[in-house]
Design a protein around this motif. Structure first.
Motif, PDB file in Angstrom:
ATOM      1  N   MET A  11       0.902  -1.294  -0.124  1.00 38.14           N
ATOM      2  CA  MET A  11      -0.060   0.249   0.082  1.00 38.14           C
ATOM      3  C   MET A  11       0.922   1.249  -0.032  1.00 38.14           C
ATOM      4  O   MET A  11       1.742   1.489   0.766  1.00 38.14           O
ATOM      5  CB  MET A  11      -0.637  -0.075   1.278  1.00 38.14           C
ATOM      6  N   LYS A  12       0.633   2.260  -0.981  1.00 39.15           N
ATOM      7  CA  LYS A  12       1.325   3.351  -0.817  1.00 39.15           C
ATOM      8  C   LYS A  12       0.631   4.339   0.113  1.00 39.15           C
ATOM      9  O   LYS A  12      -0.571   4.642   0.392  1.00 39.15           O
ATOM     10  CB  LYS A  12       1.274   4.058  -2.420  1.00 39.15           C
ATOM     11  N   SER A  13       1.669   5.321   0.533  1.00 38.75           N
ATOM     12  CA  SER A  13       0.909   6.526   1.464  1.00 38.75           C
ATOM     13  C   SER A  13       1.695   7.566   1.040  1.00 38.75           C
ATOM     14  O   SER A  13       2.575   7.895   0.386  1.00 38.75           O
ATOM     15  CB  SER A  13       1.525   5.980   2.907  1.00 38.75           C
ATOM     16  N   ARG A  14       0.795   8.762   1.393  1.00 43.63           N
ATOM     17  CA  ARG A  14       1.298  10.272   1.121  1.00 43.63           C
ATOM     18  C   ARG A  14       1.529  10.701   2.628  1.00 43.63           C
ATOM     19  O   ARG A  14       1.213  10.309   3.802  1.00 43.63           O
ATOM     20  CB  ARG A  14       0.068  11.086   0.627  1.00 43.63           C
ATOM     21  N   ILE A  15       2.476  12.014   2.484  1.00 48.89           N
ATOM     22  CA  ILE A  15       2.729  12.401   4.105  1.00 48.89           C
ATOM     23  C   ILE A  15       1.550  12.900   4.652  1.00 48.89           C
ATOM     24  O   ILE A  15       0.615  13.752   3.911  1.00 48.89           O
ATOM     25  CB  ILE A  15       3.699  13.676   3.689  1.00 48.89           C
ATOM     26  N   GLY A  16       1.584  12.509   6.003  1.00 53.35           N
ATOM     27  CA  GLY A  16       0.530  12.878   6.762  1.00 53.35           C
ATOM     28  C   GLY A  16      -0.724  12.057   6.590  1.00 53.35           C
ATOM     29  O   GLY A  16      -1.959  12.334   7.294  1.00 53.35           O
ATOM     30  N   GLU A  17      -0.638  11.068   5.754  1.00 56.33           N
ATOM     31  CA  GLU A  17      -1.852  10.308   5.687  1.00 56.33           C
ATOM     32  C   GLU A  17      -1.930   9.124   6.955  1.00 56.33           C
ATOM     33  O   GLU A  17      -0.983   8.771   7.625  1.00 56.33           O
ATOM     34  CB  GLU A  17      -1.767   9.337   4.472  1.00 56.33           C
ATOM     35  N   ARG A  18      -3.254   9.137   7.432  1.00 54.15           N
ATOM     36  CA  ARG A  18      -3.475   8.372   8.600  1.00 54.15           C
ATOM     37  C   ARG A  18      -3.529   6.722   8.318  1.00 54.15           C
ATOM     38  O   ARG A  18      -4.170   6.466   7.330  1.00 54.15           O
ATOM     39  CB  ARG A  18      -4.942   8.809   9.266  1.00 54.15           C
ATOM     40  N   LEU A  19      -2.760   6.069   8.836  1.00 57.13           N
ATOM     41  CA  LEU A  19      -2.545   4.695   8.150  1.00 57.13           C
ATOM     42  C   LEU A  19      -3.239   3.625   9.223  1.00 57.13           C
ATOM     43  O   LEU A  19      -3.822   2.730   8.738  1.00 57.13           O
ATOM     44  CB  LEU A  19      -0.936   4.146   8.462  1.00 57.13           C
ATOM     45  N   CYS A  20      -3.166   3.981  10.683  1.00 56.05           N
ATOM     46  CA  CYS A  20      -3.967   2.962  11.563  1.00 56.05           C
ATOM     47  C   CYS A  20      -4.037   3.579  12.995  1.00 56.05           C
ATOM     48  O   CYS A  20      -3.419   4.417  13.245  1.00 56.05           O
ATOM     49  CB  CYS A  20      -3.544   1.400  11.391  1.00 56.05           C
ATOM     50  N   SER A  21      -4.984   2.851  13.763  1.00 57.36           N
ATOM     51  CA  SER A  21      -4.831   3.285  15.120  1.00 57.36           C
ATOM     52  C   SER A  21      -3.690   2.556  15.946  1.00 57.36           C
ATOM     53  O   SER A  21      -3.204   1.702  15.467  1.00 57.36           O
ATOM     54  CB  SER A  21      -6.129   2.634  15.844  1.00 57.36           C
ATOM     55  N   THR A  22      -3.228   3.361  16.973  1.00 60.06           N
ATOM     56  CA  THR A  22      -2.198   2.981  17.806  1.00 60.06           C
ATOM     57  C   THR A  22      -2.429   1.547  18.213  1.00 60.06           C
ATOM     58  O   THR A  22      -1.449   0.877  18.856  1.00 60.06           O
ATOM     59  CB  THR A  22      -1.913   4.016  18.675  1.00 60.06           C
ATOM     60  N   GLU A  23      -3.696   1.317  18.535  1.00 62.52           N
ATOM     61  CA  GLU A  23      -4.139  -0.245  19.017  1.00 62.52           C
ATOM     62  C   GLU A  23      -3.868  -1.425  17.999  1.00 62.52           C
ATOM     63  O   GLU A  23      -3.451  -2.515  18.406  1.00 62.52           O
ATOM     64  CB  GLU A  23      -5.636  -0.209  19.144  1.00 62.52           C
ATOM     65  N   ASP A  24      -3.854  -0.888  16.569  1.00 56.84           N
ATOM     66  CA  ASP A  24      -3.585  -1.785  15.618  1.00 56.84           C
ATOM     67  C   ASP A  24      -2.113  -2.056  15.339  1.00 56.84           C
ATOM     68  O   ASP A  24      -1.788  -2.770  14.570  1.00 56.84           O
ATOM     69  CB  ASP A  24      -4.188  -1.587  14.365  1.00 56.84           C
ATOM     70  N   GLY A  25      -1.157  -1.143  15.880  1.00 54.20           N
ATOM     71  CA  GLY A  25       0.138  -0.925  15.388  1.00 54.20           C
ATOM     72  C   GLY A  25       0.991  -0.433  16.106  1.00 54.20           C
ATOM     73  O   GLY A  25       0.545   0.642  16.749  1.00 54.20           O
ATOM     74  N   THR A  26       2.424  -0.117  16.265  1.00 57.27           N
ATOM     75  CA  THR A  26       3.178   0.745  16.956  1.00 57.27           C
ATOM     76  C   THR A  26       4.036   1.442  15.923  1.00 57.27           C
ATOM     77  O   THR A  26       4.426   0.830  14.636  1.00 57.27           O
ATOM     78  CB  THR A  26       4.070   0.084  17.810  1.00 57.27           C
ATOM     79  N   PRO A  27       4.073   2.864  16.080  1.00 59.60           N
ATOM     80  CA  PRO A  27       4.948   3.633  14.886  1.00 59.60           C
ATOM     81  C   PRO A  27       6.319   3.161  14.745  1.00 59.60           C
ATOM     82  O   PRO A  27       6.913   2.804  15.910  1.00 59.60           O
ATOM     83  CB  PRO A  27       5.027   4.900  15.345  1.00 59.60           C
ATOM     84  N   GLY A  28       6.770   3.006  13.589  1.00 60.30           N
ATOM     85  CA  GLY A  28       8.138   2.508  13.240  1.00 60.30           C
ATOM     86  C   GLY A  28       8.856   3.776  12.391  1.00 60.30           C
ATOM     87  O   GLY A  28       8.504   4.928  12.180  1.00 60.30           O
TER      88      GLY A  28
END
Length: 190
Positions: A1-18
């Motif tokens: 999946m491609k993302s743009r700057i500032g795009e919301r990816l998921c909840s912090t319950e579903d993952g941790t930021p890397g």
């Protein structure tokens, strides 16, 4: 999946930021444009990262021939999306503008834009000025080799060029005006 700057990816319950992400208000956002990578770490919530595209993006430059698709027209100019630089497909979308005075090399004052292009037409054009974040690339079709290469009639059929300014539907035999390109073999895409 491609993302743009500032795009919301998921909840912090579903993952941790890397790498390439940050968290705010319970969500993980992309801090750069690229591909989203989920890495599971011992059955825990996955680490969400964004990595940049490894290949450099090809950009249209002045003097290069581009293939584009007409998105809209008005009496003063044609708006297009640039699809190819030479024969290389682009990853991103670049917008271009063909001004009325850049459509043909002769009889510029007699040009009627709607008789040269229609939305959906595929056009060969040459870049005459670079764009920036606020403006489009300026393009020209003023050479014989440039102009409409693919057009569809109102019946939905691909039209055939019959002159430098007309194309004809093979099904209905209806004729429509276009600024027709005399396509050179090096510009044909397979």
């Amino acid at each position: 999946m491609k993302s743009r700057i500032g795009e919301r990816l998921c909840s912090t319950e579903d993952g941790t930021p890397g790498n390439g992400t940050y968290s705010r208000h319970g969500y993980i956002f992309a801090s750069l444009a690229g591909y989203v990578v989920k890495e599971n770490d011992n059955g825990m919530v996955p680490v969400i990262s964004v990595v940049r595209d490894s290949e450099p993006q090809l950009l249209p430059e002045v003097g290069v021939v581009v293939t584009c698709k007409v998105t809209s027209i008005n009496p003063r100019f044609v708006k297009v999306h640039i699809l190819y630089v030479r024969s290389t497909p682009l990853k991103g979308t670049f917008r271009g503008t063909i001004r009325r005075e850049d459509i043909r090399a002769t009889e510029k004052d007699k040009i009627e834009v709607y008789k040269c292009f229609r939305p959906g037409d595929i056009v060969l054009a040459k870049v005459i000025s670079l764009g920036d974040a606020q403006s489009n690339y300026l393009l020209t079709t003023a050479e014989n080799e440039l102009g409409v290469v693919v057009a569809h009639s109102e019946a939905g059929e691909q039209m055939v060029p019959i002159s430098w300014c007309e194309m004809q539907c093979p099904k209905s035999h209806g004729k429509e005006f276009r600024k027709v390109a005399r396509v050179q073999p090096e510009f044909l895409h397979t």
